[in-house]
Write a protein that holds these residues in place. Structure first.
Motif, PDB file in Angstrom:
ATOM      1  N   ILE A 198      -9.980 -20.134  40.836  1.00 18.95           N
ATOM      2  CA  ILE A 198      -9.847 -18.689  41.025  1.00 18.95           C
ATOM      3  C   ILE A 198     -10.687 -18.220  42.204  1.00 18.95           C
ATOM      4  O   ILE A 198     -10.219 -17.454  43.043  1.00 18.95           O
ATOM      5  CB  ILE A 198     -10.254 -17.930  39.749  1.00 18.95           C
ATOM      6  N   LYS A 199     -11.905 -18.688  42.284  1.00 18.09           N
ATOM      7  CA  LYS A 199     -12.794 -18.269  43.370  1.00 18.09           C
ATOM      8  C   LYS A 199     -12.388 -18.883  44.707  1.00 18.09           C
ATOM      9  O   LYS A 199     -12.551 -18.269  45.747  1.00 18.09           O
ATOM     10  CB  LYS A 199     -14.237 -18.623  43.037  1.00 18.09           C
ATOM     11  N   VAL A 200     -11.856 -20.086  44.674  1.00 19.01           N
ATOM     12  CA  VAL A 200     -11.464 -20.764  45.905  1.00 19.01           C
ATOM     13  C   VAL A 200     -10.169 -20.171  46.472  1.00 19.01           C
ATOM     14  O   VAL A 200     -10.026 -20.041  47.685  1.00 19.01           O
ATOM     15  CB  VAL A 200     -11.279 -22.279  45.658  1.00 19.01           C
ATOM     16  N   CYS A 201      -9.239 -19.792  45.608  1.00 17.60           N
ATOM     17  CA  CYS A 201      -7.927 -19.287  46.050  1.00 17.60           C
ATOM     18  C   CYS A 201      -7.594 -17.960  45.362  1.00 17.60           C
ATOM     19  O   CYS A 201      -6.637 -17.867  44.589  1.00 17.60           O
ATOM     20  CB  CYS A 201      -6.837 -20.298  45.726  1.00 17.60           C
ATOM     21  N   PRO A 202      -8.338 -16.903  45.635  1.00 15.11           N
ATOM     22  CA  PRO A 202      -8.085 -15.636  44.942  1.00 15.11           C
ATOM     23  C   PRO A 202      -6.740 -14.996  45.293  1.00 15.11           C
ATOM     24  O   PRO A 202      -6.234 -14.168  44.541  1.00 15.11           O
ATOM     25  CB  PRO A 202      -9.250 -14.750  45.383  1.00 15.11           C
ATOM     26  N   GLN A 203      -6.153 -15.391  46.406  1.00 17.18           N
ATOM     27  CA  GLN A 203      -4.845 -14.853  46.759  1.00 17.18           C
ATOM     28  C   GLN A 203      -3.734 -15.445  45.898  1.00 17.18           C
ATOM     29  O   GLN A 203      -2.648 -14.883  45.817  1.00 17.18           O
ATOM     30  CB  GLN A 203      -4.557 -15.067  48.253  1.00 17.18           C
ATOM     31  N   ILE A 204      -4.012 -16.554  45.228  1.00 16.32           N
ATOM     32  CA  ILE A 204      -3.015 -17.210  44.375  1.00 16.32           C
ATOM     33  C   ILE A 204      -3.333 -17.024  42.895  1.00 16.32           C
ATOM     34  O   ILE A 204      -2.457 -16.740  42.089  1.00 16.32           O
ATOM     35  CB  ILE A 204      -2.940 -18.721  44.698  1.00 16.32           C
TER      36      ILE A 204
END
Length: 68
Positions: free
Chosen positions: A2-8
């Motif tokens: 979640i933190k690494v890819c918040p756009q996904i």
């Protein structure tokens, strides 16, 4: 993730009911469509919907979501 890819990925808080996920199956695929309508010369409204683009045109959606 979640933190690494918040756009996904989005976080679902524990106090929010969402019965489609569990510890055994933590992923949920969700298909949606974002439609943007021009309201004034410099204002837009965005709607997220799961209505199929082949069945519902932008004008159909605009009619459905129109404020009366």
């Amino acid at each position: 993730m979640i933190k690494v890819c918040p756009q996904i990925y989005k976080f679902t808080p524990l106090n929010m009911r969402f019965d489609f996920m569990s510890k055994e199956n933590p992923w949920y695929e969700f298909h949606c469509r974002v439609v943007r309508f021009k309201i004034t010369d410099d204002t837009y409204e965005s709607i997220i919907t799961n209505l199929d683009k082949d069945e519902f045109t932008i004008n159909d959606i605009k009619d459905l979501y129109c404020k009366h």
